[in-house]
Design a protein around this motif. Structure first.
Motif, PDB file in Angstrom:
ATOM      1  N   VAL A 270      69.571  44.425  87.540  1.00  0.00           N
ATOM      2  CA  VAL A 270      69.127  43.063  87.856  1.00  0.00           C
ATOM      3  C   VAL A 270      67.828  42.847  87.102  1.00  0.00           C
ATOM      4  CG1 VAL A 270      68.348  41.485  89.655  1.00  0.00           C
ATOM      5  CG2 VAL A 270      70.197  43.103  90.136  1.00  0.00           C
TER       6      VAL A 270
ATOM      7  N   GLN B 243      64.378  40.827  85.441  1.00  0.00           N
ATOM      8  CA  GLN B 243      63.235  40.130  86.022  1.00  0.00           C
ATOM      9  C   GLN B 243      63.417  38.621  86.028  1.00  0.00           C
ATOM     10  OE1 GLN B 243      59.520  41.198  84.264  1.00  0.00           O
ATOM     11  NE2 GLN B 243      58.343  39.640  85.329  1.00  0.00           N
ATOM     12  N   ASP B 244      63.870  38.065  84.906  1.00  0.00           N
ATOM     13  CA  ASP B 244      63.987  36.611  84.769  1.00  0.00           C
ATOM     14  C   ASP B 244      65.459  36.220  84.872  1.00  0.00           C
ATOM     15  OD1 ASP B 244      63.965  33.960  84.140  1.00  0.00           O
ATOM     16  OD2 ASP B 244      62.879  34.157  82.248  1.00  0.00           O
ATOM     17  N   PRO B 245      65.893  35.711  86.012  1.00  0.00           N
ATOM     18  CA  PRO B 245      67.321  35.395  86.153  1.00  0.00           C
ATOM     19  C   PRO B 245      67.760  34.255  85.249  1.00  0.00           C
ATOM     20  CG  PRO B 245      66.086  34.560  88.045  1.00  0.00           C
ATOM     21  CD  PRO B 245      65.127  35.383  87.221  1.00  0.00           C
TER      22      PRO B 245
ATOM     23  N   GLN C  67      68.266  34.302  91.330  1.00  0.00           N
ATOM     24  CA  GLN C  67      68.148  35.749  91.495  1.00  0.00           C
ATOM     25  C   GLN C  67      69.281  36.278  92.372  1.00  0.00           C
ATOM     26  OE1 GLN C  67      67.332  38.245  89.855  1.00  0.00           O
ATOM     27  NE2 GLN C  67      65.109  38.068  89.973  1.00  0.00           N
TER      28      GLN C  67
ATOM     29  N   SER D  47      72.184  36.711  90.132  1.00  0.00           N
ATOM     30  CA  SER D  47      72.049  37.943  89.345  1.00  0.00           C
ATOM     31  C   SER D  47      72.458  39.161  90.170  1.00  0.00           C
ATOM     32  CB  SER D  47      70.604  38.103  88.861  1.00  0.00           C
ATOM     33  OG  SER D  47      70.262  37.087  87.953  1.00  0.00           O
TER      34      SER D  47
ATOM     35  N   PRO E  70      62.588  42.119  90.413  1.00  0.00           N
ATOM     36  CA  PRO E  70      63.497  41.050  90.848  1.00  0.00           C
ATOM     37  C   PRO E  70      62.834  39.955  91.666  1.00  0.00           C
ATOM     38  CG  PRO E  70      63.787  42.961  92.243  1.00  0.00           C
ATOM     39  CD  PRO E  70      62.828  43.366  91.162  1.00  0.00           C
TER      40      PRO E  70
ATOM     41  N   ILE F 121      65.239  37.736  99.441  1.00  0.00           N
ATOM     42  CA  ILE F 121      65.826  38.671  98.479  1.00  0.00           C
ATOM     43  C   ILE F 121      65.690  40.106  98.975  1.00  0.00           C
ATOM     44  CG2 ILE F 121      65.632  39.586  96.135  1.00  0.00           C
ATOM     45  CD1 ILE F 121      66.874  36.794  96.272  1.00  0.00           C
TER      46      ILE F 121
END
Length: 671
Positions: free
Chosen positions: A444, A446-448, A509, A512, A529, A541
């Motif tokens: 997963v 960092q930047d979705p 996110q 993702s 994430p 999350i």
């Protein structure tokens, strides 16, 4: 004689005129900032924080429009000023520091000119005087070798250094008011600590009033004495920061306080956080009653029909809540976060073993005869991750965290060392040998938004890996699996036809995570994430990750710069510096009794802690492989023996540290 406020905002109303109707982004906001005072504005994305800041300087353009209220700066009406008078104020008496320094700085203009042009344009200094003051400001902002740094371009600076330059520009003309919009978002904990310390020091030295906008209550607590909590375009609570953190009087503020993991809170068997389910109201159709009522666990019948005013609930405390205005007290903050089932036991057999892992990136030659330079990103890492465990990886930017994750997933091939996943060596495996393992080892990012194809619908994004691996065919089977995946991560299955840009950051996110879960992996590597997410979305999350681990027996390698979150979520923590493991220990042990000085510095830099140890400078260049202890150039207890590299040694059961003086340098206790 009554002191004149630096800033006085009354009933400010800003709307965006759209085809669907007016969007009330800021709806009746009022607050006052006195000379030298620090005010924090906090709230989740879409609450109106940034629009309020831009409205103060009248930086909004059509279709945005200020339709009501007043803004007075030192007694002068900003809404009545013409553009020439406003230009004279902006950058001179009022300055603003924006969230992203890379977009706030001109990429093709040297730093010196960007610092001096405001001083010269406002007649504060001659070019020669401005140059001297600019270099002095860079030094005061903590930038080393300011004369040399002034000649550089923004891309040659790190994120923390660029933010220091932005603050230098903001303070160049000794403003009476500084507006800082999320100045520390996504920065490392040490750089964040330096920026916050700088803000406090400059507030004291210059006497500048500061309005600090953030979604992080810890950041607000570090700098601001007073805080205004915003929700759905209006202020729902205003009081002293310490009072709001200890005893919030609005349910939304209460939820924000409880959604934040704290370093000093005892860890229970379960680590679920209080999260506000649902979403803020549609600004095109705001509810008649309290705007937070649909998500509020304490609502009463009156909340559904009557809109509450912002009224005094205690001396110096304002809240927009019928419940607390009637004298009710919300549960004590910080005690409601631990609910649910116990965590699964962690197995002793490792699912992943890394030994002597190295990664070097050769750079292009600067000229034909110049020697080839090499970036030493990872320099000999040894790690084991047990099945069902959550291993946290922390450290400053450039320490090798993301590169380590990409090596384990074989996005990058290692330069040396071995990677054994579930008994199979994959470090030097071919692409064909790796492909079947990708089902079991997912990542997963960092930047979705960057990792999701903007032209594909969410249903196609989730079905793609299943079809590529031949697990299902197209059609009804794919749609059924997509529906199941969206429901698993708490999203409406009907949203499968939407594209990524139609979702919020937290929802992207979740998509993702759903994509990573599609192939039913054994292990997920999560690279930052929750970076830059609102505290409420962050709590959602984290709870989702914990729930999925309980239900599916997942193993996580969790990379983050938020140490409170790492302590809360992870079983063990690895501290990285310049591509090497400095310390590896169970989470509770590492945060209670860190053995390595670098771990102590990181823990002390967490917002809200007393006795912060400021780490000066930034990590040395990775173009030269570190010799001796990598941290010795910045270590507060470095000695000659540190020129000899210390091995990673077990000093207590499960507690490893690469230091000649383990445990000698410890952070002060958490308040």
């Amino acid at each position: 004689m009554r002191e004149i406020p630096v800033l006085e905002v009354k009933d400010l109303r800003t709307v965006f005129l759209t085809d669907a109707g007016p969007v009330r982004a800021v709806d009746g906001v009022s607050f006052t900032v006195m000379p030298g005072e620090t005010l924090g504005i906090v709230g989740e994305s879409g609450s109106g924080k940034s629009v309020t800041a831009l409205s103060l300087l009248r930086l909004l353009e059509e279709p945005a429009r200020i339709v009501g209220g007043s803004i007075r700066f030192q007694g002068r009406d900003l809404l009545a000023m013409d553009q020439e008078a406003l230009r004279a104020l902006r950058g001179d008496r009022i300055s603003m520091v924006f969230q992203d320094p890379m977009t706030g700085l001109n990429p093709v203009v040297r730093i010196l000119r960007q610092l001096t042009e405001h001083m010269v344009a406002h007649g504060r200094a001659t070019p020669a005087e401005a140059k001297s003051r600019a270099i002095s400001l860079l030094g005061r902002m903590g930038i080393t070798a300011p004369e040399r740094s002034a000649a550089r371009f923004p891309h040659e600076f790190s994120g923390g250094m660029r933010q220091r330059v932005m603050l230098g520009i903001g303070f160049a003309n000794d403003p009476a008011l500084l507006i800082a919009d999320e100045p520390t978002t996504a920065l490392d904990v040490t750089i964040q600590a330096q920026i916050l310390d700088l803000l406090r020091r400059l507030n004291g030295e210059f006497g500048t009033a500061i309005v600090l906008i953030s979604h992080d209550l810890g950041v607000i607590a570090d700098v601001c004495r007073r805080v205004a909590v915003m929700y759905a375009g209006e202020v729902v609570e205003e009081a002293g920061t310490a009072a709001v953190l200890a005893d919030p009087r609005h349910p939304y503020a209460w939820a924000l306080v409880n959604a934040v993991p704290r370093i000093g809170t005892p860890l229970g068997t379960d680590r679920r956080l209080v999260a506000i389910e649902g979403a803020p109201p549609d600004p095109l159709a705001l509810p008649a009653g309290c705007r937070f009522a649909p998500r509020c666990p304490f609502r009463i019948a009156r909340c559904e029909t009557e809109h509450p005013p912002l009224a005094e609930v205690a001396p110096g405390r304002l809240a927009r809540c019928w419940v607390t205005q009637a004298g009710e007290v919300l549960p004590k903050a910080g005690v409601a976060g631990f609910v649910g089932t116990a965590r699964i036991p962690v197995a002793t057999q490792p699912i992943l073993s890394v030994r002597g892992l190295e990664k070097r990136f050769p750079l292009p030659r600067e000229s034909l005869l110049a020697p080839r330079r090499v970036v030493h990103a990872v320099n000999g890492i040894d790690l084991d991750v047990a099945r069902g465990e959550t291993l946290g990886v922390v450290g400053e930017s450039g320490c090798g965290k993301s590169t380590l994750a990409r090596l384990i997933t074989r996005i990058h091939a290692p330069s040396a060392g071995s990677i054994v996943f579930d008994g199979q060596e994959i470090g030097q495996a071919s692409a064909a040998e790796i492909r079947p393992l990708r089902r079991r080892l997912q990542m997963v990012f960092q930047d979705p938004y960057a990792s999701l194809n903007p032209r594909m619908r969410v249903g196609d994004i989730l079905a793609e890996p299943l079809i590529a691996h031949g697990l299902i065919g197209r059609g009804a089977a794919a749609r059924e699996r997509v529906t199941e995946l969206l429901a698993t991560v708490g999203l409406n299955p009907a949203w499968a036809t939407r594209c990524p840009h139609e979702f919020s950051g937290g929802q992207r996110q979740r998509i993702s995570i759903a994509r990573a879960l599609a192939l039913q992996p054994d292990m997920i590597l999560a690279d930052e994430p929750i970076s830059a997410l609102d505290v409420n979305i962050q709590a959602q999350i984290l709870n989702l990750m914990l729930d999925l681990q309980q239900r599916m027996g997942l193993t996580y390698l969790f990379i983050a710069h938020d140490l409170a979150v790492v302590r809360h979520l992870c079983d063990r923590v690895a501290v990285l510096y310049l591509g090497k493991v400095m310390e590896l220990a169970p989470s509770a042990e590492l945060f209670a009794r860190p053995l390595h000085p670098y771990s102590s510095v990181l823990i002390s830099a967490v917002p809200g802690r007393a006795g912060r140890i400021l780490l000066q400078g930034e990590p040395p260049s990775t173009l030269a492989k570190p010799t001796g202890c990598p941290f010795r150039g910045r270590c507060p207890i470095a000695r000659p023996i540190c020129e000899t590299p210390p091995p990673l040694v077990e000093h207590a059961p499960g507690c490893f540290a690469a230091c000649h003086f383990p445990g000698e340098f410890a952070p002060p206790p958490s308040p």
